[in-house]
Design a protein around this motif. Sequence first.
Motif, PDB file in Angstrom:
ATOM      1  N   ILE A  11       0.838  -1.202   0.000  1.00 13.10           N
ATOM      2  CA  ILE A  11       0.000   0.000   0.000  1.00 13.10           C
ATOM      3  C   ILE A  11       0.874   1.255   0.000  1.00 13.10           C
ATOM      4  CG2 ILE A  11      -1.612   1.373   1.395  1.00 13.10           C
ATOM      5  CD1 ILE A  11      -2.823  -1.348   2.330  1.00 13.10           C
ATOM      6  N   LEU A  12       1.878   1.271   0.863  1.00 13.45           N
ATOM      7  CA  LEU A  12       2.757   2.433   0.953  1.00 13.45           C
ATOM      8  C   LEU A  12       3.537   2.648  -0.344  1.00 13.45           C
ATOM      9  CD1 LEU A  12       3.971   2.014   4.625  1.00 13.45           C
ATOM     10  CD2 LEU A  12       2.632   3.911   3.720  1.00 13.45           C
ATOM     11  N   LYS A  13       3.965   1.569  -0.965  1.00 11.19           N
ATOM     12  CA  LYS A  13       4.698   1.690  -2.235  1.00 11.19           C
ATOM     13  C   LYS A  13       3.784   2.186  -3.347  1.00 11.19           C
ATOM     14  CE  LYS A  13       8.563  -1.294  -1.236  1.00 11.19           C
ATOM     15  NZ  LYS A  13       9.384  -2.437  -1.623  1.00 11.19           N
ATOM     16  N   GLU A  14       2.546   1.714  -3.366  1.00 12.92           N
ATOM     17  CA  GLU A  14       1.586   2.211  -4.362  1.00 12.92           C
ATOM     18  C   GLU A  14       1.277   3.686  -4.135  1.00 12.92           C
ATOM     19  OE1 GLU A  14      -1.959  -0.106  -5.017  1.00 12.92           O
ATOM     20  OE2 GLU A  14      -0.813  -1.982  -4.958  1.00 12.92           O
ATOM     21  N   ALA A  15       1.429   4.134  -2.887  1.00 13.49           N
ATOM     22  CA  ALA A  15       1.197   5.538  -2.558  1.00 13.49           C
ATOM     23  C   ALA A  15       2.398   6.409  -2.916  1.00 13.49           C
ATOM     24  CB  ALA A  15       0.877   5.680  -1.078  1.00 13.49           C
ATOM     25  N   GLY A  16       3.494   5.766  -3.352  1.00 13.17           N
ATOM     26  CA  GLY A  16       4.642   6.533  -3.815  1.00 13.17           C
ATOM     27  C   GLY A  16       5.926   6.354  -3.042  1.00 13.17           C
ATOM     28  N   ALA A  17       5.916   5.556  -1.976  1.00  9.73           N
ATOM     29  CA  ALA A  17       7.141   5.342  -1.200  1.00  9.73           C
ATOM     30  C   ALA A  17       8.114   4.467  -1.996  1.00  9.73           C
ATOM     31  CB  ALA A  17       6.823   4.680   0.126  1.00  9.73           C
ATOM     32  N   PHE A  18       9.380   4.846  -1.970  1.00 11.49           N
ATOM     33  CA  PHE A  18      10.394   4.032  -2.643  1.00 11.49           C
ATOM     34  C   PHE A  18      10.808   2.874  -1.745  1.00 11.49           C
ATOM     35  CE2 PHE A  18      10.909   8.155  -4.732  1.00 11.49           C
ATOM     36  CZ  PHE A  18      10.756   7.760  -6.046  1.00 11.49           C
ATOM     37  N   ARG A  19      10.983   3.187  -0.453  1.00 10.15           N
ATOM     38  CA  ARG A  19      11.363   2.165   0.518  1.00 10.15           C
ATOM     39  C   ARG A  19      10.501   2.351   1.762  1.00 10.15           C
ATOM     40  NH1 ARG A  19      17.599   2.844   1.348  1.00 10.15           N
ATOM     41  NH2 ARG A  19      17.252   1.057   2.699  1.00 10.15           N
ATOM     42  N   VAL A  20      10.243   1.245   2.459  1.00 12.07           N
ATOM     43  CA  VAL A  20       9.414   1.294   3.666  1.00 12.07           C
ATOM     44  C   VAL A  20      10.139   0.530   4.771  1.00 12.07           C
ATOM     45  CG1 VAL A  20       7.187   0.676   4.675  1.00 12.07           C
ATOM     46  CG2 VAL A  20       7.313   1.345   2.271  1.00 12.07           C
ATOM     47  N   SER A  21      10.367   1.195   5.893  1.00  8.07           N
ATOM     48  CA  SER A  21      11.039   0.534   7.016  1.00  8.07           C
ATOM     49  C   SER A  21      10.076  -0.419   7.709  1.00  8.07           C
ATOM     50  CB  SER A  21      11.562   1.559   8.019  1.00  8.07           C
ATOM     51  OG  SER A  21      10.495   2.164   8.721  1.00  8.07           O
ATOM     52  N   ASP A  22      10.644  -1.399   8.397  1.00  6.54           N
ATOM     53  CA  ASP A  22       9.815  -2.329   9.164  1.00  6.54           C
ATOM     54  C   ASP A  22       9.056  -1.594  10.265  1.00  6.54           C
ATOM     55  OD1 ASP A  22      10.400  -4.627   7.730  1.00  6.54           O
ATOM     56  OD2 ASP A  22      12.089  -5.182   9.015  1.00  6.54           O
ATOM     57  N   GLU A  23       9.700  -0.577  10.854  1.00  7.02           N
ATOM     58  CA  GLU A  23       9.051   0.213  11.903  1.00  7.02           C
ATOM     59  C   GLU A  23       7.815   0.932  11.372  1.00  7.02           C
ATOM     60  OE1 GLU A  23      10.014   3.933  14.941  1.00  7.02           O
ATOM     61  OE2 GLU A  23      11.467   3.362  13.405  1.00  7.02           O
TER      62      GLU A  23
END
Length: 63
Positions: A11-23
């Motif tokens: 979801i976060l990547k589809e929203a435009g995030a390149f990388r997402v931390s586990d936190e």
Amino acid sequence: MYITKGTIKKILKEAGAFRVSDEAASEMQKRLNRNAFEIAQKAVKLAAHAKRKTVTGSDIKLA
């Protein structure tokens, strides 16, 4: 947990995030799961109040 971290990251990547931390994924997972559970509880109460056993889409919308 109802919504997995993998789903949250998608979801976060589809929203435009390149990388997402586990936190970040964990925090969003906690919040979404809490909100989903609260909505489910309210929807069940609405269905019960209407003397139905089936939760409908309108119950979810009203919740």
